[in-house]
Design a protein around this motif. Structure first.
Motif, PDB file in Angstrom:
ATOM      1  N   GLY A 114      57.198  27.076  82.532  1.00  0.00           N
ATOM      2  CA  GLY A 114      56.867  28.387  82.004  1.00  0.00           C
ATOM      3  C   GLY A 114      57.819  29.407  82.603  1.00  0.00           C
ATOM      4  N   PRO A 115      57.282  30.446  83.260  1.00  0.00           N
ATOM      5  CA  PRO A 115      58.171  31.495  83.787  1.00  0.00           C
ATOM      6  C   PRO A 115      59.031  31.048  84.958  1.00  0.00           C
ATOM      7  CG  PRO A 115      55.898  32.274  83.583  1.00  0.00           C
ATOM      8  CD  PRO A 115      55.861  30.803  83.408  1.00  0.00           C
ATOM      9  N   TYR A 116      58.614  30.009  85.685  1.00  0.00           N
ATOM     10  CA  TYR A 116      59.290  29.635  86.926  1.00  0.00           C
ATOM     11  C   TYR A 116      59.537  28.127  86.972  1.00  0.00           C
ATOM     12  CZ  TYR A 116      57.263  34.187  87.871  1.00  0.00           C
ATOM     13  OH  TYR A 116      56.883  35.502  87.775  1.00  0.00           O
ATOM     14  N   PRO A 117      60.533  27.679  87.723  1.00  0.00           N
ATOM     15  CA  PRO A 117      60.850  26.246  87.793  1.00  0.00           C
ATOM     16  C   PRO A 117      59.949  25.512  88.793  1.00  0.00           C
ATOM     17  CG  PRO A 117      62.441  27.478  89.073  1.00  0.00           C
ATOM     18  CD  PRO A 117      61.550  28.501  88.424  1.00  0.00           C
ATOM     19  N   VAL A 118      58.656  25.636  88.614  1.00  0.00           N
ATOM     20  CA  VAL A 118      57.664  25.032  89.498  1.00  0.00           C
ATOM     21  C   VAL A 118      56.334  25.104  88.756  1.00  0.00           C
ATOM     22  CG1 VAL A 118      57.226  27.261  90.635  1.00  0.00           C
ATOM     23  CG2 VAL A 118      56.617  25.141  91.823  1.00  0.00           C
ATOM     24  N   TYR A 119      55.391  24.242  89.125  1.00  0.00           N
ATOM     25  CA  TYR A 119      54.045  24.286  88.557  1.00  0.00           C
ATOM     26  C   TYR A 119      53.043  24.491  89.685  1.00  0.00           C
ATOM     27  CZ  TYR A 119      56.422  21.955  84.650  1.00  0.00           C
ATOM     28  OH  TYR A 119      57.266  21.625  83.638  1.00  0.00           O
ATOM     29  N   SER A 120      51.996  25.281  89.387  1.00  0.00           N
ATOM     30  CA  SER A 120      50.990  25.548  90.414  1.00  0.00           C
ATOM     31  C   SER A 120      49.658  25.850  89.744  1.00  0.00           C
ATOM     32  CB  SER A 120      51.424  26.728  91.296  1.00  0.00           C
ATOM     33  OG  SER A 120      50.526  26.896  92.373  1.00  0.00           O
ATOM     34  N   CYS A 121      48.559  25.362  90.338  1.00  0.00           N
ATOM     35  CA  CYS A 121      47.230  25.558  89.770  1.00  0.00           C
ATOM     36  C   CYS A 121      46.224  25.786  90.890  1.00  0.00           C
ATOM     37  CB  CYS A 121      46.818  24.345  88.938  1.00  0.00           C
ATOM     38  SG  CYS A 121      45.194  24.506  88.172  1.00  0.00           S
ATOM     39  N   TRP A 122      45.411  26.844  90.743  1.00  0.00           N
ATOM     40  CA  TRP A 122      44.368  27.131  91.733  1.00  0.00           C
ATOM     41  C   TRP A 122      43.266  26.074  91.677  1.00  0.00           C
ATOM     42  CZ3 TRP A 122      45.530  30.745  95.185  1.00  0.00           C
ATOM     43  CH2 TRP A 122      46.389  31.784  94.832  1.00  0.00           C
ATOM     44  N   GLU A 123      42.763  25.803  90.462  1.00  0.00           N
ATOM     45  CA  GLU A 123      41.650  24.858  90.319  1.00  0.00           C
ATOM     46  C   GLU A 123      41.687  24.191  88.952  1.00  0.00           C
ATOM     47  OE1 GLU A 123      38.775  23.745  92.231  1.00  0.00           O
ATOM     48  OE2 GLU A 123      40.185  24.422  93.765  1.00  0.00           O
ATOM     49  N   PHE A 124      41.479  22.880  88.951  1.00  0.00           N
ATOM     50  CA  PHE A 124      41.164  22.143  87.741  1.00  0.00           C
ATOM     51  C   PHE A 124      39.659  21.864  87.788  1.00  0.00           C
ATOM     52  CE2 PHE A 124      45.630  20.776  88.502  1.00  0.00           C
ATOM     53  CZ  PHE A 124      46.195  21.208  87.308  1.00  0.00           C
ATOM     54  N   GLN A 125      38.875  22.578  87.001  1.00  0.00           N
ATOM     55  CA  GLN A 125      37.429  22.364  86.973  1.00  0.00           C
ATOM     56  C   GLN A 125      37.080  21.427  85.820  1.00  0.00           C
ATOM     57  OE1 GLN A 125      35.361  26.112  86.740  1.00  0.00           O
ATOM     58  NE2 GLN A 125      35.726  26.604  88.889  1.00  0.00           N
TER      59      GLN A 125
END
Length: 802
Positions: free
Chosen positions: A388-399
Motif C-alpha cells: 500500500g502506501p509503504y514498503p512494509v506490512y503491519s497490523c494491530w489486530e486480526f480478530q
C-alpha cells in the motif's frame, strides 16, 4: 493535415501585434449547422463534458514558452431560435499561463465539466441559456504582449455522462434509536463496510449521504464492537435513492484469535517487539510487522493462524496500521494450516487497490467482515500481495469472531448498579484525564473519567500506566469496584484500547457546590464551577461559591492566591472534590482536517530547484505558483471552503483527520500522512489543513494582543475566517517555536483579523519543495507573551451539540 499529423488540427495563434492585453478569437463551431441542433446543457439527467487534445507553446521551432502569458478560454454561445442574433455566452478557463499552468509542448488530453460549477468554474454574460447552446469557440489573451503563443487543438468532442445521484439513509440500534458516529460504507461488491469506495459517519440523527454515479452498489453500517449490517443492495439510476434503515443490532461475537494453537508468518520483526504473536494478542497497543522495508520482490507475504480445530467463524475484523496492503486476500482451510503440510486454501475475500478500510486515527484502519451464513475453518490466512502506501506490512489486530457472545458494551448507569468484581466492557468518551498537554499529573496520573454518549452519567477509571487524551473514544475492560470511604463506584481497568480517535471536544456542565453535595448524579461527569479561593491544601485548594460546603479542587502548583475569584473545571467525585483538567495549556492546535497532493505543472522543466537562499531560483517560482493557485476553486475557493470529515476534496482525495496527543509534538509531519496525498509521487506537494476554534467572546489585537504563530517546512499561506493573514514563500525546516512567523491581529490601521464568538475557521496551505515537510500553528495573546487557550473542533461530529 501535414504528413506528421494525419488527424489534422486547428490552431489558435495569439500574436504580439495587438500588444499587451489584446484578445484573439479562434474559429467557431456551429452545432446547428453541423447538424446536431442546439445543445441542452440544462438536461437534469446528465453532465456535459468537453474533451480535447491540445498543445500549448510559444516557439514552433522549440515547443517552448518562456513567458506562459496567454490564458486560453472556451466559450459557449446562445443565439435566438433562428441562430442569427447573439444573446449571451458562458466562459471556461482552459489554460492558465499567468497563474502557473505551464505549457504543453506535446499533445495532451484535457477534459472538464460544462454544466456543474462545482466541478469546473465558469462565468456568464448576457442572456445565456444553458438549454439552448448554439455555438462554441476557443479564444485567448496576450497578457503581457511577449512573443507569439500557439494553441493547437484536435479530437475535440462534447459528450455526456449520467449525473451523480445521492444515496442516503439512517442507521439505528435494535430499539429504533438513531446511532451517531456509525461508519457507513458503499461499494460495488459485497462486504461494503470493508474497504468501501466511500465512507461516511452518521450525524446525531443517524443520517448519512453519499454522492455516486449511477450503478449497482452495496451499503452497510458498522460500529466497533458490532458486526456490520448485512449488505443492502442499491441500484442508482436517474433519481436519488433512500436506503431502508440500517439496523446495528448484532454485537460481534467473542474474538477467538488469542486462543490460537500456532501462528506462522513469512516475515516478522520480533527484534522490534512486533513478532507474529502481536497480531493476535488482543492488545491494540502492540502489532505484527514484517521486515521493514521489504524489497519490492518480496511483496507477497502471509500471516496464518491455527485455531487448533475446525471452528465456526461468524466474522473477521482487521485493524491495519498505516502500512496496509493494496492487494490482499483472506483464505481459509479445514486442514492443518502449517505451511510445511501444504494445506488447501479457499479464498473467502479478495481485494485489489485497497485503501486500508475505515481510518480511525492513531494510525489505525478497520476492515470488518460478517459471514452470513457462518463459515468453518481451522486455519485463516491473511495473504498480502502488494504494498500500500509503504514498503512494509503491519497490523494491530486480526480478530476472528466465533460463536460465543462477546462482551456487550454497557451503559455507565447500568455499570454502577452491578456487584463488585463484575467484569465489564465500556466504549465511552474520555472527559478528564491525569495526562495532559505537556506532561502528566502527579496527583492523579493513573486516573481518568469516562462519560456516557448522552452525558447522562460518568465514571472514574483507575488504569496504571495508561495515557488517555480527553476527548478520545476508548475501550475500557475491567471490574466494577466500590470506594469503601465514599461509596463511589469506579472501574479497575485491566486493559485500555485507544484505537478510536474520534476527537470529541469535552464541554463541562455548570454546577454549584450545593448541587454537588445533594446528589450523586454528577459524580464522574465533567463540570465547571466558579467561586473564591478560601484556603490552600497540600494537593490543591478550597473554593467557596456560596454553598454550605466548600469544594475541594485537586490541582498541582502554582495555586491561585487566597481570595482570588476563579473558575475550576474537571471531574467530580464525592466530597465534593473536583479533579481539575489541566487540558491544552500551550495554544497549539493539535487536530486538523487535511487534504492534499496539489501541484501546478513544472514552470521551468529541465532546471534544478536551485539554492535555498536564491529567491530567483526555480523553487521560489514554482512554490510561489502553488501558493497563488486556488486549488479549491471548484469547492467554493480557499476563502470559503468548509470541509467535513470524510468529504471529497477537489483532487478526489478525502479530507482526513490528523491529530496529535497533547504530549506529542505540536509539529505535524506531512511526509507520511495517515492517508496518502492524492495524487502521490509529485515532485512538489501542496496540502491544506482546516481547523475550527471556539471563542467564548471576541479576541482581537487591540484588547487582547491576539497573534497567530506559524512554523513550516516549507512555504505556506494561512487564512482566518476567510481572510488571508500571512504567507511565506521560503525553503526551510520547521524552526524552533521561538523563531516561528508571527502574525499580530493589530496593525496601524486597526485589527487585520479577530476571533468572533462561536466557531472560527483557520485554513493553512503548506507546500513542500522536497525533503522534510510539516507545520505547526499556535494561538497567542498578550502580544505573544502567553498562549491563547481555546477549544478547537475535532473532525467527527460530536455526540452532542456544543
Amino acid at each position: 493535415a501535414p504528413p506528421n499529423e494525419p488527424d489534422g488540427w486547428a490552431r489558435l495563434h495569439i500574436v504580439t501585434g495587438g500588444g499587451a492585453g489584446s484578445w484573439y478569437y479562434g474559429p467557431c463551431i456551429d452545432f446547428v449547422k453541423a447538424g446536431f441542433g442546439a445543445l441542452n446543457l440544462a438536461d437534469p439527467s446528465v453532465i456535459y463534458y468537453l474533451g480535447v487534445e491540445c498543445r500549448y507553446y510559444q516557439d514552433p521551432a522549440t515547443n517552448t514558452n518562456p513567458y506562459a502569458d496567454a490564458p486560453i478560454y472556451f466559450r459557449l454561445y446562445t443565439y435566438d431560435d433562428n441562430n442569427v442574433t447573439y444573446k449571451g455566452f458562458r466562459d471556461y478557463g482552459v489554460f492558465y499561463g499567468p497563474t502557473g499552468e505551464s505549457w504543453y509542448p506535446n499533445w495532451t488530453y484535457k477534459t472538464f465539466a460544462l454544466t456543474e460549477r462545482d466541478l469546473w468554474p465558469y462565468t456568464e454574460s448576457g442572456s445565456f441559456n444553458p438549454a439552448k447552446v448554439h455555438r462554441c469557440r476557443f479564444y485567448g489573451k496576450n497578457t503581457y504582449g511577449k512573443g507569439n503563443d500557439f494553441v493547437d487543438v484536435k479530437k475535440f468532442r462534447i459528450y455526456t455522462v449520467p449525473k451523480p445521484r445521492f444515496v442516503r439513509g439512517v442507521v439505528k440500534d435494535e430499539l429504533g434509536n438513531p446511532i451517531q458516529g456509525a461508519v457507513v460504507g458503499i461499494k460495488s461488491s459485497p462486504h461494503a463496510a470493508a474497504d468501501a469506495m466511500l465512507y461516511k459517519t452518521t450525524d446525531a440523527s443517524g443520517f448519512y449521504e453519499f454522492k455516486v454515479d449511477p450503478g449497482a452498489y452495496y451499503v452497510a453500517a458498522w460500529r466497533y464492537g458490532y458486526f456490520p449490517t448485512i449488505d443492502t443492495p442499491v441500484t442508482v439510476q436517474s433519481a436519488d435513492v433512500t436506503v431502508p434503515d440500517l439496523v446495528l443490532d448484532s454485537k460481534a461475537n467473542a474474538n477467538i484469535a488469542p486462543t490460537y494453537t500456532a501462528l506462522y508468518a513469512t516475515s516478522e520483526d520480533p527484534g522490534g517487539g512486533m513478532g507474529k504473536e502481536r497480531g493476535a494478542d488482543g492488545n491494540f497497543s502492540t502489532r505484527w510487522t514484517t521486515a521493514n522495508p521489504l524489497p519490492e520482490s518480496q511483496q507477497d507475504q502471509s500471516w496464518i493462524i491455527d485455531l487448533g480445530s475446525v471452528k465456526t467463524i461468524t466474522g473477521i475484523t482487521i485493524f491495519w496500521e498505516n502500512a496496509y496492503p493494496s492487494d490482499y486476500s483472506i483464505e481459509k482451510t479445514n486442514d492443518d494450516p502449517n505451511p510445511s503440510l501444504n494445506p488447501t486454501w479457499t479464498t473467502i475475500y479478495s481485494v485489489s487497490g485497497s485503501n486500508g478500510g475505515w481510518y480511525f486515527g492513531y494510525a489505525m484502519h478497520a476492515e470488518p467482515f460478517r459471514f452470513s451464513p457462518a463459515i468453518t475453518a481451522r486455519g485463516i490466512r491473511f495473504h498480502v500481495k502488494k504494498f500500500g502506501p509503504y514498503p512494509v506490512y503491519s497490523c494491530w489486530e486480526f480478530q476472528i469472531h466465533g460463536t460465543e457472545p462477546g462482551h456487550a458494551f454497557s451503559r455507565i448507569s447500568d455499570v454502577k448498579k452491578l456487584p463488585d468484581n463484575t467484569f465489564v466492557d465500556l466504549l465511552k468518551w474520555v472527559s478528564v484525564s491525569g495526562v495532559y498537554n505537556g506532561g502528566e499529573s502527579t496527583l492523579f496520573r493513573d486516573t481518568f473519567w469516562l462519560e456516557e454518549d448522552d452525558r447522562s452519567s460518568g465514571i472514574r477509571v483507575e488504569a496504571v500506566g495508561h495515557y488517555c487524551w480527553p476527548g478520545e473514544l476508548d475501550q475500557v475492560s475491567g471490574t466494577v469496584q466500590t470506594d469503601s470511604s465514599t461509596g463511589e463506584r469506579y472501574i479497575q481497568a485491566t486493559s485500555v484500547g485507544y484505537f478510536a480517535d474520534l476527537g470529541r471536544t469535552p464541554y463541562p456542565y455548570g454546577i454549584t457546590g450545593k448541587a454537588m453535595s445533594e446528589t450523586d448524579l454528577p459524580w464522574g461527569l465533567l463540570v465547571k464551577t466558579a467561586g473564591k479561593v478560601i484556603a490552600h491544601e497540600p494537593d490543591g485548594y478550597l473554593l467557596n461559591d456560596g454553598s454550605p460546603q466548600p469544594i475541594k479542587v485537586v490541582k498541582e502548583e502554582p495555586l491561585p492566591p487566597i481570595g482570588a475569584f476563579v473558575v475550576a473545571e474537571g471531574a467530580l467525585k464525592p466530597g465534593p472534590i473536583l479533579f481539575e483538567q489541566k487540558g491544552n495549556v500551550d495554544g497549539f492546535i493539535r487536530t486538523w482536517l487535511m487534504n492534499g497532493g496539489y501541484c501546478v505543472n513544472d514552470p521551468l522543466p529541465g532546471q534544478g530547484m536551485g539554492d535555498p537562499n536564491d529567491f530567483s531560483a526555480k523553487w521560489h517560482v514554482w512554490q510561489g505558483l502553488n501558493l497563488a493557485t486556488d486549488f479549491l476553486a471548484s469547492q467554493g475557493g480557499e476563502a470559503n471552503v468548509s470541509p467535513t470529515f470524510g468529504s471529497i476534496g477537489a483532487n478526489g482525495g478525502i479530507w482526513f483527520a490528523y491529530s496529535r496527543k497533547p504530549w506529542e509534538s505540536y509539529v505535524f509531519g506531512l511526509n507520511n500522512p495517515p492517508v496518502p496525498w492524492v495524487p502521490t509521487g509529485k515532485a512538489m506537494i501542496c496540502s491544506y489543513a482546516s481547523a475550527w476554534v471556539l471563542a467564548d467572546r471576541v479576541y482581537d489585537g487591540m484588547n487582547d494582543g491576539l497573534e497567530i504563530w506559524v512554523g513550516s517546512d516549507d512555504g505556506y499561506k494561512i487564512w482566518v475566517n476567510g481572510t488571508p493573514i500571512g504567507e511565506n514563500n521560503i525553503w526551510r525546516g520547521v524552526p524552533a517555536v521561538e523563531a516561528w512567523d508571527r502574525y499580530p491581529a493589530l496593525s496601524w490601521e486597526g485589527d487585520l483579523y479577530s476571533l468572533q464568538p462561536g466557531w472560527n475557521h483557520i485554513l493553512i496551505k503548506v507546500n513542500n519543495i522536497y525533503g522534510g515537510y510539516g507545520f505547526g500553528v499556535r494561538l497567542m495573546r498578550d502580544n505573544g507573551a502567553n498562549p491563547l487557550v481555546l477549544p478547537y473542533y475535532s473532525p467527527i461530529e460530536y455526540p452532542y451539540s456544543p
